[in-house]
Design a protein around this motif. Structure first.
Motif, mmCIF file in Angstrom:
data_model
loop_
_atom_site.group_PDB
_atom_site.id
_atom_site.type_symbol
_atom_site.label_atom_id
_atom_site.label_comp_id
_atom_site.label_asym_id
_atom_site.label_seq_id
_atom_site.Cartn_x
_atom_site.Cartn_y
_atom_site.Cartn_z
ATOM 1 N N THR A 169 0.486 2.936 -7.639
ATOM 2 C CA THR A 169 1.010 4.303 -7.616
ATOM 3 C C THR A 169 2.315 4.406 -8.396
ATOM 4 O O THR A 169 2.497 5.317 -9.225
ATOM 5 C CB THR A 169 1.230 4.763 -6.166
ATOM 6 N N SER A 206 0.858 -1.187 0.000
ATOM 7 C CA SER A 206 0.000 0.000 0.000
ATOM 8 C C SER A 206 0.893 1.236 0.000
ATOM 9 O O SER A 206 2.098 1.150 0.274
ATOM 10 C CB SER A 206 -0.910 0.020 1.233
ATOM 11 N N ASP A 207 0.303 2.392 -0.277
ATOM 12 C CA ASP A 207 1.074 3.631 -0.214
ATOM 13 C C ASP A 207 1.629 3.853 1.186
ATOM 14 O O ASP A 207 2.776 4.277 1.354
ATOM 15 C CB ASP A 207 0.195 4.817 -0.613
ATOM 16 N N ASP A 216 1.708 3.911 -12.152
ATOM 17 C CA ASP A 216 1.173 5.151 -12.744
ATOM 18 C C ASP A 216 2.296 6.126 -13.056
ATOM 19 O O ASP A 216 2.333 6.746 -14.127
ATOM 20 C CB ASP A 216 0.185 5.827 -11.778
ATOM 21 N N GLU A 217 3.207 6.283 -12.099
ATOM 22 C CA GLU A 217 4.304 7.236 -12.277
ATOM 23 C C GLU A 217 5.243 6.806 -13.404
ATOM 24 O O GLU A 217 5.625 7.614 -14.254
ATOM 25 C CB GLU A 217 5.088 7.392 -10.973
ATOM 26 N N GLY A 269 5.573 4.217 -3.247
ATOM 27 C CA GLY A 269 4.142 3.973 -3.247
ATOM 28 C C GLY A 269 3.785 2.522 -3.477
ATOM 29 O O GLY A 269 4.653 1.642 -3.565
ATOM 30 N N SER A 270 2.504 2.289 -3.595
ATOM 31 C CA SER A 270 1.981 0.961 -3.893
ATOM 32 C C SER A 270 2.328 0.586 -5.326
ATOM 33 O O SER A 270 2.755 1.437 -6.118
ATOM 34 C CB SER A 270 0.460 0.964 -3.731
ATOM 35 N N ARG A 321 5.541 4.238 2.245
ATOM 36 C CA ARG A 321 6.070 5.428 2.918
ATOM 37 C C ARG A 321 6.761 5.063 4.223
ATOM 38 O O ARG A 321 7.793 5.640 4.582
ATOM 39 C CB ARG A 321 4.943 6.434 3.172
#
Length: 467
Positions: free
Chosen positions: A377, A288-289, A380-381, A373-374, A293
């Motif tokens: 995430t 997970s994000d 996506d980046e 991030g996950s 983190r």
């Protein structure tokens, strides 16, 4: 839909590589760099994740700019101790079938005649999975220890590199014709002498009159990698490299860099889409994000401020020991600093970068950007970087090894595959073919191809002299 994203792993035969201080993390294994199992297990992990290759960095010399000496480098294990990268490749190839290997070897410190034999040997033993990262070296300490009074001027090193490649191309591409090796048991003839030629190279830097010592390997010339950031370096890469590594801190800088390299490649008569460009990147992935983190915050507690500045000082030639952590970079009046500030300002427009913040940025993964991030995430980046900059893939540094790479393999790769932007299996053939080449050899438009018919070229030269 985004095109396929390519991934390389970035490591070095040393401790912590580009994440100074993180060797102290309880789950980090980089201090095991001297153990064969570290490398064979890493190679198997990366092949499970369908990585294109393991890119092995190297330096020959100490980072001795910070504080005016090597004390901080030795204390912090800033890319020293460092072992030779070449010896790693054969055992890693023995436990894998597809993974490529990018060997960093400086042409500033080794004659091309024996080096060409090493390249052919590795290409044979890996069945065509070897690449060569062409570097000219930048550390003064390395030059001094090889009897040179100082490192040659930047552009002069590239002039030297051009002739070095001429010699290597002649040896690998032109000395032995196709069909020179007969292996004819009945006649007892292994090689046809008429099809093996001396290269007759007589240049400014090298005198190499004779023959290549090896029969042609699967790729002849290994896949050519290059990592030049300067204008001269980009031109060299555009003319010769098949894979180019850059370390742009932002999409803006990367987009400009990619466009410039592709333009130069087209002007050199090459297909710009056949030049694959990889940006240095570090990813910290969690389920997970929040988990990612938390992992990042955990890692940050082990970053060495002094180790980071030792790296930056070595890369830029500027002694950062002379500056306070809170000093703003734009107030440090040197050309190198100004170019660094301009590059980093695009990552966060309007930001006033201090020495401390630069060290924080470099502390995990070097100059390249960090994504946390996950799997969704980070995917996506990465997709946005490809779509917005036209980059082909990423050279992934680690924070903690093998953990960083295991997280990519187990969490990120399945997400990229689900989106249809990452391969489901390796292509057949050599590393060049796996990277999209039409065959195992360099294409006809590459400069190396001009040295493939040395016998005919000598005959034509002799005719011109007689005429």
């Amino acid at each position: 839909m985004s095109r396929e994203i390519r991934l390389n792993a970035f490591d070095m035969n040393c401790v912590a590589h580009q994440s100074p201080g993180l060797w102290r993390h309880p789950r980090d294994r980089s201090w095991e760099y001297k153990d064969l199992e570290y490398w064979t297990e890493l190679a198997q992990l990366l092949e499970r994740g369908l990585f294109d290759g393991l890119f092995i960095a190297d330096v020959l010399g100490l980072y001795d700019v910070y504080g005016g000496g090597p004390e901080a480098t030795l204390r912090e294990a800033t890319q020293v101790p460092v072992n030779d990268p070449l010896a790693l490749i054969t055992p890693m190839a023995a436990v894998t079938r597809h993974l490529g290997f990018g060997l960093t070897a400086s042409l500033s410190f080794e004659h091309p005649y024996p080096f060409a034999r090493r390249l052919s040997t590795l290409d044979h033993l890996t069945k065509g999975r070897i690449g060569w990262n062409i570097v000219t070296s930048y550390l003064e300490s390395g030059a001094r220890n090889l009897g040179q009074s100082a490192q040659a001027d930047h552009d002069a090193r590239y002039d030297y590199a051009e002739e070095y490649l001429q010699v290597v191309y002649k040896l690998l591409e032109g000395s032995w014709e196709e069909g020179a090796v007969l292996r004819d048991h009945a006649s007892g003839r292994f090689t046809d002498p008429a099809k093996v030629h001396p290269i007759g190279h007589h240049g400014r830097h090298f005198q190499v009159p004779g023959y290549h010592l090896c029969e042609p390997s699967p790729q002849r010339t290994p896949v050519l990698y290059q990592a030049g950031a300067s204008s001269r370096g980009r031109q060299f890469a555009a003319e010769h490299a098949e894979c180019v590594f850059v370390a742009a801190p932002s999409k803006t800088v990367l987009k400009q860099t990619v466009a410039d390299i592709r333009r130069r490649a087209a002007e050199a008569g090459r297909d710009p889409r056949q030049v694959l460009i990889f940006n240095l990147q570090t990813v910290i992935v969690g389920e997970s994000d929040a988990q990612a983190r938390a992992k990042w915050q955990d890692y940050r507690g082990y970053v060495s401020y002094e180790g980071a500045l030792t790296l930056i000082s070595g890369w830029t030639g500027i002694d950062f020991a002379a500056y306070r952590p809170d000093q703003v970079l734009k107030h440090l009046h040197t050309n190198a600093i100004q170019s660094a500030v301009e590059a980093f300002s695009t990552a966060d427009p309007g930001k006033q970068w201090t020495v401390q913040e630069l060290a924080d940025w470099v502390g995990i993964g070097g100059f390249g950007p960090l994504l946390v991030g996950s799997p969704a995430t980070v995917a996506d980046e990465l997709q946005s970087w490809v779509e917005e900059t036209d980059v082909d893939g990423f050279n992934l540094a680690y924070a903690v090894t093998h953990e960083t790479f295991a997280d990519v393999v187990d969490l990120l790769v399945p997400e990229l595959q689900r989106r249809g932007v990452y391969k489901q299996a390796y292509q057949a053939g050599t590393l060049r073919e796996k990277l999209g080449g039409a065959g195992p050899r360099l294409p006809a438009e590459h400069p190396a191809a001009s040295y493939r018919d040395l016998a005919r070229q000598r005959e034509e030269s002799a005719i011109r002299v007689l005429a």
